[in-house]
Design a protein around this motif. Structure first.
Motif, PDB file in Angstrom:
ATOM      1  N   LEU A   1       7.210  -5.137 -12.473  1.00 13.57           N
ATOM      2  CA  LEU A   1       7.193  -4.974 -10.841  1.00 13.57           C
ATOM      3  C   LEU A   1       5.618  -4.986 -10.612  1.00 13.57           C
ATOM      4  CD1 LEU A   1       8.128  -4.102  -8.052  1.00 13.57           C
ATOM      5  CD2 LEU A   1       7.618  -1.488  -8.739  1.00 13.57           C
ATOM      6  N   PHE A   2       4.815  -4.263 -11.386  1.00 13.47           N
ATOM      7  CA  PHE A   2       3.161  -4.363 -11.103  1.00 13.47           C
ATOM      8  C   PHE A   2       2.762  -5.710 -11.267  1.00 13.47           C
ATOM      9  CE2 PHE A   2       2.115   0.180 -11.725  1.00 13.47           C
ATOM     10  CZ  PHE A   2       3.133   0.936 -10.898  1.00 13.47           C
ATOM     11  N   SER A   3       3.314  -6.306 -12.351  1.00 12.58           N
ATOM     12  CA  SER A   3       2.802  -7.850 -12.751  1.00 12.58           C
ATOM     13  C   SER A   3       3.306  -8.802 -11.171  1.00 12.58           C
ATOM     14  CB  SER A   3       3.363  -8.238 -13.833  1.00 12.58           C
ATOM     15  OG  SER A   3       2.692  -7.465 -14.949  1.00 12.58           O
ATOM     16  N   ALA A   4       4.512  -8.361 -10.858  1.00  8.55           N
ATOM     17  CA  ALA A   4       5.075  -9.304  -9.806  1.00  8.55           C
ATOM     18  C   ALA A   4       4.051  -9.092  -8.534  1.00  8.55           C
ATOM     19  CB  ALA A   4       6.605  -8.790  -9.470  1.00  8.55           C
ATOM     20  N   MET A   5       3.982  -7.773  -8.300  1.00  9.75           N
ATOM     21  CA  MET A   5       2.955  -7.523  -6.954  1.00  9.75           C
ATOM     22  C   MET A   5       1.464  -8.151  -7.295  1.00  9.75           C
ATOM     23  SD  MET A   5       4.661  -3.854  -5.920  1.00  9.75           S
ATOM     24  CE  MET A   5       3.477  -3.496  -4.723  1.00  9.75           C
ATOM     25  N   HIS A   6       1.169  -8.103  -8.306  1.00 12.92           N
ATOM     26  CA  HIS A   6      -0.201  -8.585  -8.606  1.00 12.92           C
ATOM     27  C   HIS A   6      -0.319 -10.262  -8.630  1.00 12.92           C
ATOM     28  CE1 HIS A   6      -4.125  -9.117 -10.451  1.00 12.92           C
ATOM     29  NE2 HIS A   6      -3.613  -9.896 -11.418  1.00 12.92           N
ATOM     30  N   LEU A   7       1.025 -10.785  -8.754  1.00 14.91           N
ATOM     31  CA  LEU A   7       1.188 -12.254  -8.856  1.00 14.91           C
ATOM     32  C   LEU A   7       1.867 -12.730  -7.430  1.00 14.91           C
ATOM     33  CD1 LEU A   7       2.207 -12.958 -12.217  1.00 14.91           C
ATOM     34  CD2 LEU A   7       0.157 -13.482 -11.356  1.00 14.91           C
ATOM     35  N   GLY A   8       1.831 -12.007  -6.369  1.00 19.30           N
ATOM     36  CA  GLY A   8       2.321 -12.580  -5.076  1.00 19.30           C
ATOM     37  C   GLY A   8       3.426 -11.932  -4.294  1.00 19.30           C
TER      38      GLY A   8
ATOM     39  N   LEU B   1      -2.714  -2.024 -16.605  1.00 19.94           N
ATOM     40  CA  LEU B   1      -3.655  -0.957 -16.860  1.00 19.94           C
ATOM     41  C   LEU B   1      -3.221   0.100 -15.735  1.00 19.94           C
ATOM     42  CD1 LEU B   1      -6.234   0.789 -17.967  1.00 19.94           C
ATOM     43  CD2 LEU B   1      -7.432  -0.499 -16.342  1.00 19.94           C
ATOM     44  N   LEU B   2      -2.973  -0.190 -14.682  1.00 15.25           N
ATOM     45  CA  LEU B   2      -2.467   0.530 -13.379  1.00 15.25           C
ATOM     46  C   LEU B   2      -0.973   1.410 -13.933  1.00 15.25           C
ATOM     47  CD1 LEU B   2      -2.812   1.756 -10.599  1.00 15.25           C
ATOM     48  CD2 LEU B   2      -1.420  -0.151  -9.836  1.00 15.25           C
ATOM     49  N   GLY B   3      -0.251   0.481 -14.548  1.00 14.44           N
ATOM     50  CA  GLY B   3       1.081   1.043 -15.034  1.00 14.44           C
ATOM     51  C   GLY B   3       0.903   2.320 -16.218  1.00 14.44           C
ATOM     52  N   ALA B   4      -0.120   1.796 -17.208  1.00 12.58           N
ATOM     53  CA  ALA B   4      -0.466   2.801 -18.110  1.00 12.58           C
ATOM     54  C   ALA B   4      -1.108   4.131 -17.453  1.00 12.58           C
ATOM     55  CB  ALA B   4      -1.440   2.150 -19.097  1.00 12.58           C
ATOM     56  N   LEU B   5      -2.082   3.911 -16.738  1.00  8.07           N
ATOM     57  CA  LEU B   5      -2.509   5.287 -15.925  1.00  8.07           C
ATOM     58  C   LEU B   5      -1.595   6.022 -15.206  1.00  8.07           C
ATOM     59  CD1 LEU B   5      -5.848   3.620 -14.495  1.00  8.07           C
ATOM     60  CD2 LEU B   5      -5.633   5.353 -16.521  1.00  8.07           C
ATOM     61  N   ARG B   6      -0.570   5.198 -14.644  1.00  8.86           N
ATOM     62  CA  ARG B   6       0.407   6.080 -13.902  1.00  8.86           C
ATOM     63  C   ARG B   6       1.162   6.881 -14.870  1.00  8.86           C
ATOM     64  NH1 ARG B   6       4.601   4.083  -9.409  1.00  8.86           N
ATOM     65  NH2 ARG B   6       6.505   5.340 -10.016  1.00  8.86           N
TER      66      ARG B   6
END
Length: 181
Positions: free
Chosen positions: A76-83, A34-39
């Protein structure tokens, strides 16, 4: 380089570094996709109303958008979300250089010279050391792996961008805006 050029270069470094902190803050409130989509919604709209679509086959626009826009940032966003910590993410994402060189060799027939081989060895060694020496409390394996995948997506996007550049006079601003869709 002039003092002005140094200042602009430092401004880019600052913006790049702060970008990852802002992403991390955003991920505290929103799911990664969702963050990526908004970006990318904010990149594309309202710009698509004012910037003409690039004159190129749709397959190239989609390929660029899937690698540079969607693939790189979804991973990238998923990676950051997962640690994956923001600071390490910004560093590991630069592995795109390795992937760009490898993909250029594979798909464009580019040949490496000794400096490129040495840079590949040094960069790969650095990534291996980083991955093996960073405690699990600081970086998750899945976060690291997804960040490497994001770098590979960016590297493939660089190759696609090169192919697009060979098509002729393509409006680069239009490419960025329309591929964000």
């Amino acid at each position: 380089m002039s003092l002005k050029d140094w200042g602009l270069a430092l401004l880019v470094v600052l913006a790049w570094g702060v970008n990852f902190v802002v992403i991390k803050w955003g991920l505290d409130e929103l799911p990664p996709l969702l963050l990526g989509a908004l970006r990318f919604l904010l990149v594309a709209f309202p710009a698509v109303l004012f910037i003409k679509a690039p004159n190129l086959p749709i397959k190239w626009l989609l390929a660029y958008g899937i690698t540079i826009s969607f693939g790189q940032f979804a991973l990238l966003f998923s990676a950051m979300h997962l640690g994956m910590p923001a600071g390490l993410a910004s560093l590991v994402l630069q592995a795109q250089m390795l992937f760009t060189m490898i993909f250029a060799f594979m798909f464009l027939g580019e040949r490496w010279k000794l400096p490129q081989v040495l840079s590949l060895i040094v960069a790969a060694t650095g990534l291996i050391l980083l991955a093996s020496q960073t405690p699990a409390s600081k970086m998750t394996f899945i976060g690291f792996t997804l960040t490497i995948a994001a770098a590979a997506s960016w590297g493939m996007g660089n190759i696609i961008n090169r192919k697009i550049g060979q098509l002729g006079n393509v409006n680069l601003m239009g490419l960025v805006v329309w591929s964000a869709l």
